[in-house]
Design an enzyme around this catalytic site. Structure first.
Site, short mmCIF file in Angstrom:
data_model
loop_
_atom_site.label_atom_id
_atom_site.label_comp_id
_atom_site.label_asym_id
_atom_site.label_seq_id
_atom_site.Cartn_x
_atom_site.Cartn_y
_atom_site.Cartn_z
N SER A 73 12.15 1.18 9.49
CA SER A 73 10.65 1.50 9.17
C SER A 73 8.92 0.39 10.53
O SER A 73 9.52 -0.66 10.08
CB SER A 73 10.34 0.80 7.72
OG SER A 73 8.72 0.96 7.42
N ASP A 82 14.05 5.12 0.68
CA ASP A 82 12.86 4.15 1.14
C ASP A 82 12.16 2.97 -0.03
O ASP A 82 11.73 4.05 -0.96
CB ASP A 82 12.19 5.30 1.66
CG ASP A 82 10.43 4.82 2.50
OD1 ASP A 82 11.50 3.29 2.83
OD2 ASP A 82 10.03 5.57 3.02
N ASP A 123 5.03 5.45 8.75
CA ASP A 123 5.04 5.35 7.70
C ASP A 123 3.44 5.56 7.84
O ASP A 123 2.37 4.74 7.43
CB ASP A 123 4.98 4.76 6.66
CG ASP A 123 6.60 3.67 6.39
OD1 ASP A 123 6.61 5.12 5.93
OD2 ASP A 123 6.96 3.01 6.32
N MET A 149 12.35 7.79 -2.62
CA MET A 149 11.39 6.87 -2.71
C MET A 149 12.11 5.31 -3.89
O MET A 149 12.35 5.88 -4.94
CB MET A 149 9.17 6.39 -2.96
CG MET A 149 9.45 7.65 -2.20
SD MET A 149 9.33 6.44 -0.31
CE MET A 149 8.90 4.77 -0.73
N HIS A 204 11.17 4.58 11.88
CA HIS A 204 10.94 5.71 10.73
C HIS A 204 8.60 5.12 10.61
O HIS A 204 8.65 3.91 10.59
CB HIS A 204 11.53 5.46 9.40
CG HIS A 204 10.68 5.46 8.02
ND1 HIS A 204 10.87 7.05 7.20
CD2 HIS A 204 9.35 5.13 7.06
CE1 HIS A 204 10.41 7.10 6.38
NE2 HIS A 204 9.58 6.41 6.29
N HIS A 257 6.39 9.83 7.54
CA HIS A 257 6.68 10.04 6.19
C HIS A 257 5.48 10.02 6.06
O HIS A 257 4.54 8.52 6.00
CB HIS A 257 7.12 8.95 5.84
CG HIS A 257 7.58 8.21 4.33
ND1 HIS A 257 7.63 7.40 3.76
CD2 HIS A 257 7.48 9.77 3.61
CE1 HIS A 257 7.33 7.77 2.62
NE2 HIS A 257 6.78 8.86 2.77
N MET A 263 -0.29 6.00 6.11
CA MET A 263 -0.89 6.31 4.32
C MET A 263 -2.39 6.31 4.95
O MET A 263 -2.95 6.12 5.75
CB MET A 263 -1.35 4.82 4.32
CG MET A 263 0.57 4.39 4.04
SD MET A 263 0.62 2.61 3.33
CE MET A 263 2.77 2.38 3.01
N MET A 310 2.35 9.74 4.05
CA MET A 310 1.85 9.53 1.99
C MET A 310 0.13 10.30 2.57
O MET A 310 -0.52 8.98 2.40
CB MET A 310 1.89 7.85 2.33
CG MET A 310 3.22 7.93 2.14
SD MET A 310 4.14 6.19 1.91
CE MET A 310 4.03 6.35 3.56
C1 DX5 Z 1 6.67 2.48 1.81
C2 DX5 Z 1 6.82 2.74 2.66
C3 DX5 Z 1 8.69 2.55 3.67
C4 DX5 Z 1 8.44 0.79 3.43
C5 DX5 Z 1 9.48 0.07 3.21
O1 DX5 Z 1 5.79 2.74 1.15
O2 DX5 Z 1 7.30 4.39 3.01
O3 DX5 Z 1 9.15 3.23 4.49
O4 DX5 Z 1 8.19 0.78 4.82
O5 DX5 Z 1 9.83 -1.13 4.09
P1 DX5 Z 1 10.60 -1.96 2.77
O6 DX5 Z 1 11.39 -1.56 3.42
O7 DX5 Z 1 10.23 -3.78 3.31
O8 DX5 Z 1 10.35 -1.65 1.55
ZN ZN Z 2 8.29 5.45 4.86
#
Ligand code: DX5
Ligand code: ZN
Length: 231
Positions: free
Chosen positions: A16, A184, A43, A145, A41, A74, A45, A76
């Protein structure tokens, strides 16, 4: 070398980028690729669905120019259907939307497939797995998750392990062997072994890969070794 368990089950490793150094994103991507990352990956947000804002379409577009690794986005974000086409246009190979954000989940997953990307569905720790029942045949990826989404560096929620095992059973019962079971949040060498033993096939890891103490190559080698030692 493709990553497999000791018994030969293929496992995808998806670092990620949330935990990468954004001033050196291209270098971190190259290091991850050289160390054997399978996917990247990304993320996304929005500060609404999750209490944090991260990155969006222009970053995916920029990444596309510097790597051939599949970009696994991903989302969010609320109303993800408004942005799916833009992420595909920018180069997303797979797009996961949260079951909690999609009142018309069936339509949204079809939109992703029709656009030419692999559809995925993500589910929060407190959402019952039954919410996935009607869509397992429509997706290429289920993202469980293992932390509450919004931040990297959180601790793996132990109760996730039985959820992974239950979903593994459902996928097997329905002969959905092609569907990636992605986990994840809080994945490191110790928890990677746990989730792979429970039936995960696709691991996202942020802070365990891009931590400041060990290099990226070292971190990925540790994760790979943990996976390879599982049956
Ligand atoms: C959290 C994300 C993850 C995050 C994971 O909301 O969806 O992908 O980057 O990070 P680690 O591996 O540090 O938990
Ligand atoms: Zn993620």
């Amino acid at each position: 070398m493709p990553l497999t368990t000791a018994a030969g089950r293929p496992i995808i490793l998806a670092p990620s980028l949330l935990a990468a150094d954004f001033t050196r994103l291209g270098e971190h991507v190259a290091e991850a690729a050289a160390a054997g990352a399978d996917w990247l990956h990304v993320d996304v947000m929005d500060g609404v669905f999750v209490p944090n804002i991260s990155i969006g379409v222009p970053v995916v577009d920029a990444l596309r120019g510097v790597t051939n690794l599949p970009l696994d986005c991903h989302l969010m974000i609320v109303n993800p259907e408004r942005y799916i086409d833009a992420f595909i246009e920018a180069g997303a190979a797979s797009i996961s939307v949260h079951v909690e954000t999609c009142p018309h989940l069936h339509r949204t997953l079809e939109q992703i497939r029709d656009g030419g990307a692999r559809p995925g569905v993500a589910i929060n720790p407190a959402t019952p797995l039954v919410m996935l029942d009607e869509v397992l045949e429509l997706v290429d990826l289920v993202l469980i998750m293992s932390v509450n989404p919004g931040f990297g560096g959180q601790r793996y929620i132990a109760g996730t392990t039985t959820r992974i095992a239950r979903l593994r059973q459902q996928l097997d019962d329905r002969s959905l062997h092609h569907v990636h079971l992605q986990v994840d949040g809080g994945i490191n060498a110790a928890t990677a072994a746990t989730v792979v033993a429970a039936g995960a096939t696709n691991l996202v890891a942020g802070s365990a890969v891009f931590n400041r103490h060990h290099g990226v190559a070292d971190a990925i080698a540790q994760l790979r070794a943990a996976v390879q030692s599982e049956p």
